[in-house]
Design a protein around this motif. Structure first.
Motif, PDB file in Angstrom:
ATOM      1  N   GLN A 122      16.110 -32.175  39.090  1.00  0.00           N
ATOM      2  CA  GLN A 122      16.402 -30.843  39.608  1.00  0.00           C
ATOM      3  C   GLN A 122      16.728 -30.961  41.092  1.00  0.00           C
ATOM      4  OE1 GLN A 122      13.361 -27.796  39.143  1.00  0.00           O
ATOM      5  NE2 GLN A 122      14.930 -26.260  38.754  1.00  0.00           N
ATOM      6  N   ALA A 123      17.909 -30.466  41.460  1.00  0.00           N
ATOM      7  CA  ALA A 123      18.321 -30.530  42.867  1.00  0.00           C
ATOM      8  C   ALA A 123      17.527 -29.493  43.667  1.00  0.00           C
ATOM      9  CB  ALA A 123      19.817 -30.255  42.989  1.00  0.00           C
ATOM     10  N   ASP A 124      17.608 -29.590  44.991  1.00  0.00           N
ATOM     11  CA  ASP A 124      16.855 -28.677  45.858  1.00  0.00           C
ATOM     12  C   ASP A 124      17.248 -27.223  45.665  1.00  0.00           C
ATOM     13  OD1 ASP A 124      15.419 -30.705  46.824  1.00  0.00           O
ATOM     14  OD2 ASP A 124      16.487 -30.900  48.726  1.00  0.00           O
ATOM     15  N   ASN A 125      18.400 -26.982  45.032  1.00  0.00           N
ATOM     16  CA  ASN A 125      18.817 -25.594  44.796  1.00  0.00           C
ATOM     17  C   ASN A 125      18.615 -25.176  43.340  1.00  0.00           C
ATOM     18  OD1 ASN A 125      20.760 -27.095  43.630  1.00  0.00           O
ATOM     19  ND2 ASN A 125      22.482 -26.152  44.670  1.00  0.00           N
ATOM     20  N   GLN A 126      17.721 -25.870  42.654  1.00  0.00           N
ATOM     21  CA  GLN A 126      17.315 -25.498  41.279  1.00  0.00           C
ATOM     22  C   GLN A 126      18.299 -25.879  40.186  1.00  0.00           C
ATOM     23  OE1 GLN A 126      14.174 -24.434  41.491  1.00  0.00           O
ATOM     24  NE2 GLN A 126      14.543 -24.416  43.676  1.00  0.00           N
ATOM     25  N   VAL A 127      19.476 -26.394  40.562  1.00  0.00           N
ATOM     26  CA  VAL A 127      20.413 -26.822  39.526  1.00  0.00           C
ATOM     27  C   VAL A 127      19.823 -28.034  38.800  1.00  0.00           C
ATOM     28  CG1 VAL A 127      22.687 -27.877  39.154  1.00  0.00           C
ATOM     29  CG2 VAL A 127      22.450 -25.985  40.740  1.00  0.00           C
ATOM     30  N   TRP A 128      19.917 -28.034  37.452  1.00  0.00           N
ATOM     31  CA  TRP A 128      19.428 -29.177  36.677  1.00  0.00           C
ATOM     32  C   TRP A 128      20.559 -30.174  36.478  1.00  0.00           C
ATOM     33  CZ3 TRP A 128      14.543 -30.403  35.200  1.00  0.00           C
ATOM     34  CH2 TRP A 128      13.558 -29.428  35.403  1.00  0.00           C
ATOM     35  N   LEU A 129      20.210 -31.442  36.536  1.00  0.00           N
ATOM     36  CA  LEU A 129      21.214 -32.500  36.473  1.00  0.00           C
ATOM     37  C   LEU A 129      20.826 -33.533  35.425  1.00  0.00           C
ATOM     38  CD1 LEU A 129      21.298 -33.067  40.357  1.00  0.00           C
ATOM     39  CD2 LEU A 129      22.954 -31.742  39.043  1.00  0.00           C
ATOM     40  N   THR A 130      21.807 -34.011  34.705  1.00  0.00           N
ATOM     41  CA  THR A 130      21.576 -35.136  33.797  1.00  0.00           C
ATOM     42  C   THR A 130      22.874 -35.905  33.666  1.00  0.00           C
ATOM     43  OG1 THR A 130      20.511 -35.776  31.707  1.00  0.00           O
ATOM     44  CG2 THR A 130      22.096 -33.962  31.592  1.00  0.00           C
ATOM     45  N   GLU A 131      22.765 -37.113  33.162  1.00  0.00           N
ATOM     46  CA  GLU A 131      23.917 -38.021  33.138  1.00  0.00           C
ATOM     47  C   GLU A 131      25.046 -37.517  32.219  1.00  0.00           C
ATOM     48  OE1 GLU A 131      25.611 -41.644  34.431  1.00  0.00           O
ATOM     49  OE2 GLU A 131      23.824 -40.592  35.114  1.00  0.00           O
ATOM     50  N   GLU A 132      24.690 -37.141  31.011  1.00  0.00           N
ATOM     51  CA  GLU A 132      25.673 -36.607  30.050  1.00  0.00           C
ATOM     52  C   GLU A 132      24.907 -35.885  28.955  1.00  0.00           C
ATOM     53  OE1 GLU A 132      27.763 -39.318  27.518  1.00  0.00           O
ATOM     54  OE2 GLU A 132      26.080 -40.696  27.404  1.00  0.00           O
ATOM     55  N   VAL A 133      25.607 -35.050  28.187  1.00  0.00           N
ATOM     56  CA  VAL A 133      24.952 -34.354  27.076  1.00  0.00           C
ATOM     57  C   VAL A 133      25.776 -34.598  25.808  1.00  0.00           C
ATOM     58  CG1 VAL A 133      24.094 -32.170  26.168  1.00  0.00           C
ATOM     59  CG2 VAL A 133      24.120 -32.543  28.650  1.00  0.00           C
ATOM     60  N   PRO A 134      25.313 -35.521  24.959  1.00  0.00           N
ATOM     61  CA  PRO A 134      26.030 -35.745  23.692  1.00  0.00           C
ATOM     62  C   PRO A 134      26.101 -34.441  22.902  1.00  0.00           C
ATOM     63  CG  PRO A 134      24.423 -37.490  24.099  1.00  0.00           C
ATOM     64  CD  PRO A 134      24.162 -36.430  25.122  1.00  0.00           C
ATOM     65  N   SER A 135      27.163 -34.306  22.124  1.00  0.00           N
ATOM     66  CA  SER A 135      27.420 -33.000  21.509  1.00  0.00           C
ATOM     67  C   SER A 135      26.358 -32.587  20.492  1.00  0.00           C
ATOM     68  CB  SER A 135      28.811 -32.960  20.883  1.00  0.00           C
ATOM     69  OG  SER A 135      28.938 -34.011  19.980  1.00  0.00           O
ATOM     70  N   ARG A 136      25.588 -33.546  19.964  1.00  0.00           N
ATOM     71  CA  ARG A 136      24.570 -33.154  18.975  1.00  0.00           C
ATOM     72  C   ARG A 136      23.476 -32.279  19.593  1.00  0.00           C
ATOM     73  NH1 ARG A 136      23.872 -38.450  20.135  1.00  0.00           N
ATOM     74  NH2 ARG A 136      21.848 -39.210  20.850  1.00  0.00           N
ATOM     75  N   TYR A 137      23.370 -32.270  20.918  1.00  0.00           N
ATOM     76  CA  TYR A 137      22.359 -31.435  21.574  1.00  0.00           C
ATOM     77  C   TYR A 137      22.921 -30.068  21.996  1.00  0.00           C
ATOM     78  CZ  TYR A 137      19.934 -35.928  22.140  1.00  0.00           C
ATOM     79  OH  TYR A 137      19.332 -37.144  21.929  1.00  0.00           O
TER      80      TYR A 137
END
Ligand code: HQG
Length: 195
Positions: free
Chosen positions: A164-179
């Motif tokens: 989670q960045a300092d401005n509350q945005v959530w970050l992740t590397e990638e999101v496979p489509s099954r999720y």
């Protein structure tokens, strides 16, 4: 307000450019964690015909709608909180995400996203939010918005890291489509095309 809206928006865009994407346009040095020296930024911005006072900089950092930028504790350095395309290490620690996160995208990207998952593209991470409305606004920047729900709990259980960045945005590397699930769209036909 002491500064005009126009001046504030222009400054925010300029800061996004030099602190996230192209510091070289004003020969600004970013350290490995993305920090720029404030005095150097002010000096080089002015040299580049983008006059910037410390007061204006402080005003923009404080009032920015998405808290895009932060000063270091002593105020001598500044960096963007997220959204970089230049290679910097924000030093974020992986933390447990909420069960569901949202991503707003545009209708024209949906078939590609369903085929290959959410990709970070030019940025360092895929950007996700806890708030549906925020996600829809983000998607609207590129066209007819479509809201996607991300099964963050399942991803975390499967060993994927979230930040989670300092401005509350959530970050992740990638999101496979099954999720991913399409939860809403302003274009009803889409549901029948992608049941
Ligand atoms: C899409 C703004 C096709 C993705 C916002 C997005 C956010 C794919 C676009 C922050 C894809 C990338 C980030 C795939 C992802 N095929 N399209 N496989 N995977 N996409 O701007 O998330 O104003 O890099 O859905 O508010 O839109 O800059 O990412 O539409 O917080 O502070 O490719 O940027 O904040 O676009 O926005 P972006 P984003 P700032």
């Amino acid at each position: 307000m002491k500064f005009s809206e126009k001046q504030v928006v222009a400054t925010s865009k300029f800061l996004s450019l030099v602190l996230r994407h192209k510091p070289q346009v004003i020969s600004l040095d970013l350290d490995s964690n993305g920090w720029a020296n404030v005095d150097e930024l002010l000096r080089k911005a002015s040299l580049a015909k983008h006059p910037l006072s410390l007061e204006l900089l402080q005003f923009v950092v404080k009032t920015n709608d998405k808290k895009r930028f932060s000063f270091s504790d002593d105020g001598s350095r500044i960096r963007a909180n997220q959204g970089h395309s230049v290679d910097v290490d924000l030093g974020l620690t992986a933390i447990d995400p909420p069960a569901i996160l949202f991503h707003g995208t545009a209708e024209r990207f949906i078939s590609s996203i369903l085929a290959t998952g959410l990709q970070k593209r030019q940025r360092h991470h895929v950007h996700l939010s806890e708030n549906k409305d925020t996600a829809i606004q983000v998607g609207r920047r590129y066209g007819v918005p479509v809201l996607l729900a991300v099964d963050a709990r399942q991803m975390a259980e499967d060993g994927v890291s979230f930040y989670q960045a300092d401005n509350q945005v959530w970050l992740t590397e990638e999101v496979p489509s099954r999720y991913l699930t399409i939860v809403s769209t302003e274009w009803p036909k889409l549901r029948s095309r992608f049941p």
